[in-house]
Design a protein around this motif. Structure first.
Motif, PDB file in Angstrom:
ATOM      1  N   GLY A 238     -43.378 -35.808  47.184  1.00  0.00           N
ATOM      2  CA  GLY A 238     -43.731 -37.263  47.170  1.00  0.00           C
ATOM      3  C   GLY A 238     -43.578 -38.176  46.479  1.00  0.00           C
ATOM      4  O   GLY A 238     -43.796 -37.957  45.046  1.00  0.00           O
ATOM      5  N   ALA A 259     -36.715 -36.749  53.189  1.00  0.00           N
ATOM      6  CA  ALA A 259     -37.836 -35.943  53.429  1.00  0.00           C
ATOM      7  C   ALA A 259     -38.778 -35.979  52.012  1.00  0.00           C
ATOM      8  O   ALA A 259     -39.361 -35.112  51.712  1.00  0.00           O
ATOM      9  CB  ALA A 259     -37.610 -34.531  53.700  1.00  0.00           C
ATOM     10  N   ILE A 260     -38.832 -37.241  51.398  1.00  0.00           N
ATOM     11  CA  ILE A 260     -39.585 -37.585  50.334  1.00  0.00           C
ATOM     12  C   ILE A 260     -40.456 -38.583  50.737  1.00  0.00           C
ATOM     13  O   ILE A 260     -40.261 -39.818  50.435  1.00  0.00           O
ATOM     14  CB  ILE A 260     -38.827 -37.889  48.955  1.00  0.00           C
ATOM     15  CG1 ILE A 260     -38.015 -36.624  48.482  1.00  0.00           C
ATOM     16  CG2 ILE A 260     -39.902 -38.060  47.806  1.00  0.00           C
ATOM     17  CD1 ILE A 260     -37.317 -36.645  47.501  1.00  0.00           C
ATOM     18  N   PRO A 261     -41.745 -38.519  51.096  1.00  0.00           N
ATOM     19  CA  PRO A 261     -42.759 -39.499  51.609  1.00  0.00           C
ATOM     20  C   PRO A 261     -42.999 -40.494  50.733  1.00  0.00           C
ATOM     21  O   PRO A 261     -43.267 -40.285  49.393  1.00  0.00           O
ATOM     22  CB  PRO A 261     -43.812 -38.960  52.330  1.00  0.00           C
ATOM     23  CG  PRO A 261     -43.475 -37.547  52.447  1.00  0.00           C
ATOM     24  CD  PRO A 261     -42.399 -36.976  51.183  1.00  0.00           C
ATOM     25  N   ASP A 355     -40.473 -41.689  55.229  1.00  0.00           N
ATOM     26  CA  ASP A 355     -39.373 -40.933  54.261  1.00  0.00           C
ATOM     27  C   ASP A 355     -38.113 -41.248  54.949  1.00  0.00           C
ATOM     28  O   ASP A 355     -37.927 -41.875  56.014  1.00  0.00           O
ATOM     29  CB  ASP A 355     -39.660 -39.429  54.123  1.00  0.00           C
ATOM     30  CG  ASP A 355     -39.609 -38.557  55.592  1.00  0.00           C
ATOM     31  OD1 ASP A 355     -39.173 -39.394  56.525  1.00  0.00           O
ATOM     32  OD2 ASP A 355     -39.521 -37.495  55.468  1.00  0.00           O
ATOM     33  N   ARG A 356     -37.041 -40.795  54.271  1.00  0.00           N
ATOM     34  CA  ARG A 356     -35.545 -40.737  54.764  1.00  0.00           C
ATOM     35  C   ARG A 356     -35.297 -39.669  55.495  1.00  0.00           C
ATOM     36  O   ARG A 356     -35.810 -38.501  55.387  1.00  0.00           O
ATOM     37  CB  ARG A 356     -34.702 -40.907  53.407  1.00  0.00           C
ATOM     38  CG  ARG A 356     -34.739 -42.118  52.748  1.00  0.00           C
ATOM     39  CD  ARG A 356     -33.708 -42.035  51.676  1.00  0.00           C
ATOM     40  NE  ARG A 356     -33.582 -43.493  50.995  1.00  0.00           N
ATOM     41  CZ  ARG A 356     -32.709 -44.361  51.469  1.00  0.00           C
ATOM     42  NH1 ARG A 356     -32.077 -44.403  52.433  1.00  0.00           N
ATOM     43  NH2 ARG A 356     -33.085 -45.496  50.885  1.00  0.00           N
TER      44      ARG A 356
END
Length: 370
Positions: A238, A259-261, A355-356
Motif C-alpha cells: 500500500g 494493485a497498490i492501494p 489502485d491501478r
C-alpha cells in the motif's frame, strides 16, 4: 464559479494585475510530476478567470516559484513574493515545505491557501491567515486504515523514512488500527535493504506493507523486491501518500505498478464543472490529470471568488475564509475550524482508496470511499 465555460463575450481585462504567488515543486528532490499537475490546474484556473473578465476588470497574474521540496527555499520565496506585493499565496504539495511557508506567510500577514499538503499541524499555532483545500492527514489516513481492516489485514508493516510527515502518518495509522485489533510493525527503510525488508515481513507474519518512503526511491526498489520474493509475493503493498497516482510510477514498474492501494481526493463521479475541467486539464497535460491538478484549479476558484467579493488587500482576503462557499471541481468548498488543526480547513474533500487495475494499469479501481 460557473459550471459552464467562460462566455466568449466577456470583457477583456485591463489595468494593473492582481498578483498571486504560487509555490510549486518543479525540480528535484521535489516531486516534479505532482508539481507539474498542480501548476497546470493553477494556470487553467487563472486563464478562465481572466477570460471571464478577471477581478473587477483586472487580470490575475500567477507569480510562480519553484520550492524543490526545500523548506528554506520556500521561506525565501515567501519573503520575495511578499515584497512583490502579491495579494495571496497558493499551492505547494510537500507537507514539510508547506508548513515552513505557512509559518512565514503568517508572520508576514500574507494569506496562504494551501492546495495539496495534508500534515495536520500545518502551523504551530492557530492562525486566521492560512486555509487548506487538501484533507488533513488524520482524516484521509484513518479512512485508509478502515480500508485495511475491512480487507482483513490485522498485521500491517510500514517501511518508513525519517520525516515529520511519515512519523505523523505512522502514528495516525497505529492509533486508528489498535482499537480495531490491528498491529502496526515499524520497519526502518533507511537502514533495511529491500531484501531485508522481505525477511522482516516473513518474520513478523505481516499481510500488508505500507510504503511511507520517497518516490521513486526507495519505493520502486521495495516494490520490486516484494513482488519477486515468493515468500511475500501475496503481501498487499500500500502507498497511502499516493505515489501510484502518477504515470512515472507505472512507467518505472510496469505490471508491478498495479494493485497498490493509495489515497486519492476525488469523488466517484465528477459533476459538470469537474468533467469540463478534467477534459481541459487532460489537453494541457497530454495525460490523465491527477487529483492534484484539480486541487490547483480549485485553489484559483476559491481565491478568485474571495478577491471579487472581499477585495484584494491581504487583510480582507484573510478575513474571508469562513465566508467562502464556492463550487469546485470536486464539490462545494467551505472552510471551518477543526479540533487539532490550526488553519481554516475544507471539511471535507472527497476521499477514495484506489489502485491501478492489474488487467489495465492505466485504469483506476475504487476500492473504498470515505
Amino acid at each position: 464559479m460557473s459550471t459552464s465555460p467562460p462566455p466568449p463575450s466577456a470583457e477583456p481585462t485591463a489595468g494593473p494585475s492582481v498578483r498571486i504567488g504560487a509555490l510549486v515543486p518543479l525540480t528535484r528532490p521535489g516531486w516534479i510530476e505532482a508539481g507539474r499537475h498542480l501548476l497546470a490546474g493553477l494556470r487553467l484556473g487563472v486563464r478562465e478567470v481572466n477570460d471571464a473578465g478577471g477581478i473587477a476588470g483586472r487580470p490575475i497574474e500567477l507569480v510562480v516559484r519553484d520550492t524543490a521540496a526545500d523548506p528554506r527555499r520556500a521561506v525565501a520565496a515567501v519573503d520575495e513574493l511578499a515584497r512583490q506585493g502579491v495579494a495571496a499565496l497558493a499551492g505547494e504539495y510537500h507537507s514539510v515545505v508547506a508548513r515552513a511557508a505557512a509559518a512565514r506567510a503568517d508572520a508576514l500577514g500574507l494569506p496562504f491557501l494551501c492546495s495539496s499538503a495534508v500534515l495536520d499541524a500545518l502551523t504551530d499555532r492557530p492562525t486566521e491567515r492560512v486555509a487548506r483545500l487538501a484533507p488533513a492527514q488524520s482524516y484521509g489516513w484513518r479512512i485508509y486504515a478502515d480500508f485495511l481492516v475491512g480487507a482483513g489485514h490485522s498485521r500491517i508493516a510500514v517501511a518508513a523514512d525519517p520525516s515529520v510527515y511519515w512519523a505523523s502518518g505512522t502514528r495516525i495509522l497505529r492509533d486508528h488500527l489498535a482499537p480495531r485489533g490491528g498491529t502496526l510493525i515499524e520497519l526502518d527503510a533507511g537502514t533495511l535493504a529491500p531484501t531485508a525488508l522481505c525477511d522482516a515481513l516473513v518474520d513478523h507474519h505481516a499481510t500488508a506493507l505500507l510504503l511511507l518512503v520517497g518516490h521513486p526511491e526507495p519505493a520502486v526498489s521495495i516494490v520490486r523486491a516484494v513482488r519477486r520474493d515468493r515468500r511475500v509475493a501475496r503481501t498487499l503493498i500500500g502507498a497511502p501518500a499516493g505515489q501510484p497516482e502518477f504515470t512515472q510510477w507505472a512507467t518505472l514498474l510496469g505490471d508491478e505498478a498495479a494493485a497498490i492501494p493509495f489515497l486519492r481526493y476525488l469523488p466517484e463521479r465528477l459533476g459538470p464543472l469537474g468533467a469540463r475541467v478534467e477534459t481541459a486539464l487532460r489537453e494541457r497535460l497530454a495525460e490523465a490529470p491527477s487529483f492534484v491538478a484539480h486541487e490547483g484549479y480549485d485553489t484559483v476558484a476559491v481565491l478568485a471568488d474571495v478577491l471579487r467579493s472581499h477585495g484584494t488587500d491581504r487583510a480582507s482576503v484573510a478575513e474571508s475564509w469562513p465566508r467562502v462557499a464556492v463550487e469546485g471541481t470536486r464539490g462545494q468548498i467551505r472552510f471551518s475550524r477543526e479540533p487539532g488543526i490550526g488553519v481554516w480547513q475544507w471539511t471535507w474533500p472527497p476521499v477514495q482508496v484506489v489502485d491501478r487495475d492489474p488487467a489495465e494499469p492505466g485504469r483506476f479501481r475504487v476500492l473504498h470511499t470515505g
